[in-house]
Design a protein around this motif. Structure first.
Motif, PDB file in Angstrom:
ATOM      1  N   UNK A  43       0.852  -1.192   0.000  1.00 47.45           N
ATOM      2  CA  UNK A  43       0.000   0.000   0.000  1.00 47.45           C
ATOM      3  C   UNK A  43       0.886   1.240   0.000  1.00 47.45           C
ATOM      4  N   UNK A  44       0.517   2.181  -0.859  1.00 46.66           N
ATOM      5  CA  UNK A  44       1.286   3.422  -0.949  1.00 46.66           C
ATOM      6  C   UNK A  44       0.357   4.604  -0.714  1.00 46.66           C
ATOM      7  N   UNK A  45       0.920   5.658  -0.073  1.00 46.21           N
ATOM      8  CA  UNK A  45       0.166   6.901   0.105  1.00 46.21           C
ATOM      9  C   UNK A  45      -0.135   7.524  -1.255  1.00 46.21           C
ATOM     10  N   UNK A  46       0.868   7.493  -2.113  1.00 39.18           N
ATOM     11  CA  UNK A  46       0.727   8.163  -3.409  1.00 39.18           C
ATOM     12  C   UNK A  46       1.591   7.418  -4.416  1.00 39.18           C
ATOM     13  N   UNK A  47       0.975   6.977  -5.514  1.00 42.77           N
ATOM     14  CA  UNK A  47       1.761   6.225  -6.479  1.00 42.77           C
ATOM     15  C   UNK A  47       2.349   7.129  -7.559  1.00 42.77           C
ATOM     16  N   UNK A  48       1.840   8.357  -7.679  1.00 56.52           N
ATOM     17  CA  UNK A  48       2.444   9.379  -8.532  1.00 56.52           C
ATOM     18  C   UNK A  48       2.891   8.914  -9.898  1.00 56.52           C
ATOM     19  N   UNK A  49       2.013   8.327 -10.692  1.00 54.82           N
ATOM     20  CA  UNK A  49       2.373   8.025 -12.074  1.00 54.82           C
ATOM     21  C   UNK A  49       2.857   6.617 -12.316  1.00 54.82           C
ATOM     22  N   UNK A  50       2.873   5.783 -11.264  1.00 59.47           N
ATOM     23  CA  UNK A  50       3.184   4.365 -11.472  1.00 59.47           C
ATOM     24  C   UNK A  50       2.025   3.735 -12.259  1.00 59.47           C
ATOM     25  N   UNK A  66       4.564  -4.705 -12.001  1.00 57.38           N
ATOM     26  CA  UNK A  66       3.302  -4.309 -11.394  1.00 57.38           C
ATOM     27  C   UNK A  66       2.175  -4.847 -12.268  1.00 57.38           C
ATOM     28  N   UNK A  67       1.222  -5.556 -11.666  1.00 57.82           N
ATOM     29  CA  UNK A  67       0.158  -6.121 -12.489  1.00 57.82           C
ATOM     30  C   UNK A  67      -1.151  -5.360 -12.325  1.00 57.82           C
ATOM     31  N   UNK A  68      -1.351  -4.706 -11.196  1.00 61.32           N
ATOM     32  CA  UNK A  68      -2.634  -4.029 -11.009  1.00 61.32           C
ATOM     33  C   UNK A  68      -2.471  -2.944  -9.943  1.00 61.32           C
ATOM     34  N   UNK A  69      -3.229  -1.876 -10.098  1.00 60.76           N
ATOM     35  CA  UNK A  69      -3.234  -0.813  -9.099  1.00 60.76           C
ATOM     36  C   UNK A  69      -4.681  -0.451  -8.828  1.00 60.76           C
ATOM     37  N   UNK A  70      -5.070  -0.442  -7.560  1.00 54.43           N
ATOM     38  CA  UNK A  70      -6.438  -0.005  -7.262  1.00 54.43           C
ATOM     39  C   UNK A  70      -6.435   0.744  -5.944  1.00 54.43           C
ATOM     40  N   UNK A  71      -7.567   1.423  -5.677  1.00 51.56           N
ATOM     41  CA  UNK A  71      -7.676   2.201  -4.453  1.00 51.56           C
ATOM     42  C   UNK A  71      -8.223   1.290  -3.355  1.00 51.56           C
ATOM     43  N   UNK A  72      -7.515   1.218  -2.229  1.00 48.59           N
ATOM     44  CA  UNK A  72      -7.996   0.464  -1.070  1.00 48.59           C
ATOM     45  C   UNK A  72      -9.023   1.341  -0.350  1.00 48.59           C
ATOM     46  N   UNK A  80      -1.077  -1.693  -4.593  1.00 44.46           N
ATOM     47  CA  UNK A  80      -0.355  -2.098  -5.806  1.00 44.46           C
ATOM     48  C   UNK A  80      -0.129  -3.601  -5.755  1.00 44.46           C
ATOM     49  N   UNK A  81      -0.536  -4.272  -6.816  1.00 44.99           N
ATOM     50  CA  UNK A  81      -0.345  -5.727  -6.897  1.00 44.99           C
ATOM     51  C   UNK A  81       0.876  -5.996  -7.775  1.00 44.99           C
ATOM     52  N   UNK A  82       1.820  -6.750  -7.228  1.00 49.28           N
ATOM     53  CA  UNK A  82       3.056  -7.018  -7.971  1.00 49.28           C
ATOM     54  C   UNK A  82       3.206  -8.506  -8.219  1.00 49.28           C
ATOM     55  N   UNK A  83       3.687  -8.857  -9.402  1.00 47.06           N
ATOM     56  CA  UNK A  83       4.026 -10.251  -9.695  1.00 47.06           C
ATOM     57  C   UNK A  83       5.534 -10.392  -9.587  1.00 47.06           C
ATOM     58  N   UNK A  84       5.983 -11.172  -8.597  1.00 43.93           N
ATOM     59  CA  UNK A  84       7.420 -11.359  -8.383  1.00 43.93           C
ATOM     60  C   UNK A  84       7.808 -12.731  -8.929  1.00 43.93           C
ATOM     61  N   UNK A  85       8.953 -12.803  -9.617  1.00 41.67           N
ATOM     62  CA  UNK A  85       9.406 -14.084 -10.178  1.00 41.67           C
ATOM     63  C   UNK A  85       9.604 -15.112  -9.067  1.00 41.67           C
TER      64      UNK A  85
END
Lengths: 150, 259
Positions: A43-50, A66-72, A80-85
């Motif tokens: 969770x981020x306060x501000x993703x600013x263009x990510x 990054x696979x998805x970004x939505x507002x909690x 921010x949803x991330x796919x890590x190898x």
């Protein structure tokens, strides 16, 4: 007739090679990128263009995207949803994620650094320690506030 | 009243021509494939419209890539972001310039030749002679030329893109000294294979279809005199250039626009 056939064959071959060069060299299509991934949230306060498809890196090396970004809606933060190898299985539970910028005006990406815990993050876990994107307006605002209070 | 009738006659004539071109296209598209006789003819035509167009495509691709690299560098260096030249060159070539410029060159180099060839065949009554001995000229003459153009344009556009990108790299990296790694890395990060490369090639496929359709129709439908052939050749170049530019806007709006 023979020369015609040979040159047409060479022509079509040149087209196929051109397509391959476009795919591999110009667009950087990675055929070996079929590696499995696991999902980590932050969770981020501000993703600013990510944006989705941005890189996730550790020490500058890509470890996912990054696979998805939505507002909690409960916490009113960006999730921010991330796919890590799968090969990167050493992200500790106290890892921190930071939104960084490539160059002065470049694209945004996430930088992850590992902490000291022994437990590692599993599929669906959250990275708690996050630092938001640098927003120029905020910086200017803080600077002015400091000036005023002096 | 006379003027009104003239206007109506003109419009009806245009509509009728459009209908005739549709009929030709239909015949070419649904003709029963005969690989044995068609393949040598098709190869011959691919040689004429594709292989022989290669030189002009490679040379113009190289120079357009070099100009893009030079122009991009002189502008971007002011902002200290000359590494972005790579992505600028690659994106503008792959998305826009390669299909459009290739199609325009193709219309001038191959389309006009197709029209003139078919037109002269018509004027010297070779087409009627073919019909007389029971060979369908649409199948024997028109179809291989149409398919050759349809196959060749995407191939030429892909070659154009690659040569252009390397032309841009030649100017940017080797002459102006942009760091090679960031030049290619920026390019690879911003160019997407499916969204950019394949969409660009899809444009080229559409342009190939339209340009060769116009070219073979203008040849087949021309007035069988030397003046008629020259008019038809001019019309081929003008109409296909206009069609390519207009269709390019429509396709770009559909592919990359947000609506």
């Amino acid at each position: 007739m023979r020369i015609t056939e040979i040159s047409v064959g060479a022509f079509l071959l040149a087209g196929i090679i051109a397509l391959l060069v476009l795919a591999l060299n110009v667009s950087g299509l990675n055929l070996s990128n079929a590696e499995g991934t696991y999902t980590v949230y932050a969770r981020f306060e501000n993703i600013g263009g990510l944006t989705a498809r941005s890189k996730v890196t550790m020490s500058g090396v890509q470890i996912g995207r990054v696979s998805n970004i939505e507002l909690d809606e409960k916490m009113l933060m960006a999730r921010v949803e991330m796919q890590i190898f799968n090969s990167v299985d050493y992200l500790t539970t106290d890892s921190s994620a930071m939104i960084l910028t490539a160059g002065l005006l470049g694209e945004k990406y996430i930088g992850v650094s590992v902490g000291a815990e022994d437990d590692v993050l599993k599929d669906g876990d959250y990275i708690r320690d996050t630092q938001s994107a640098l927003v120029l307006e905020d910086l200017v605002g803080k600077f002015l506030l400091n000036k005023a209070s002096e | 009243m006379n003027q009104l009738a003239q206007l109506g006659r003109g419009a009806l004539g245009k509509l009728a021509a459009f209908g005739r071109s549709g009929i030709i296209l239909g015949h070419v598209l649904v003709a029963k494939p005969q690989p044995r006789t068609m393949l040598p003819l098709l190869l011959q035509q691919i040689y004429f419209v594709g292989v022989l167009s290669l030189i002009i495509i490679v040379v113009s691709g190289l120079f357009i890539g070099m100009v893009l690299g030079l122009q991009g560098y002189t502008i971007l260096v002011d902002y200290g972001s000359e590494q972005a030249v790579g992505q600028m060159v690659a994106l503008s070539l792959v998305r826009e310039l390669a299909p459009v410029v290739t199609a325009l060159l193709f219309a001038g180099r191959a389309g006009s030749a197709l029209t003139a060839e078919i037109g002269l065949m018509k004027a010297t009554e070779q087409l009627s002679s073919l019909e007389m001995i029971g060979v369908d000229p649409l199948r024997r003459i028109i179809a291989p030329r149409f398919w050759a153009g349809f196959y060749c344009l995407p191939v030429l556009a892909a070659i154009f893109s690659v040569v252009g990108v390397y032309g841009g790299a030649l100017v940017g990296v080797d002459w102006l000294g942009i760091y090679e790694g960031s030049f290619w890395a920026n390019m690879q990060h911003s160019v997407d294979f499916f969204d950019d490369v394949l969409n660009g090639l899809f444009k080229a496929v559409v342009f190939g279809f339209v340009v060769t359709w116009i070219a073979v129709f203008q040849g087949y439908d021309c007035i069988p005199t030397s003046e008629g052939i020259s008019q038809a050749t001019t019309r081929t170049v003008v109409l296909s250039s206009l069609a390519v530019l207009a269709l390019d806007f429509v396709l770009t709006a559909l592919m990359f626009g947000d609506f």
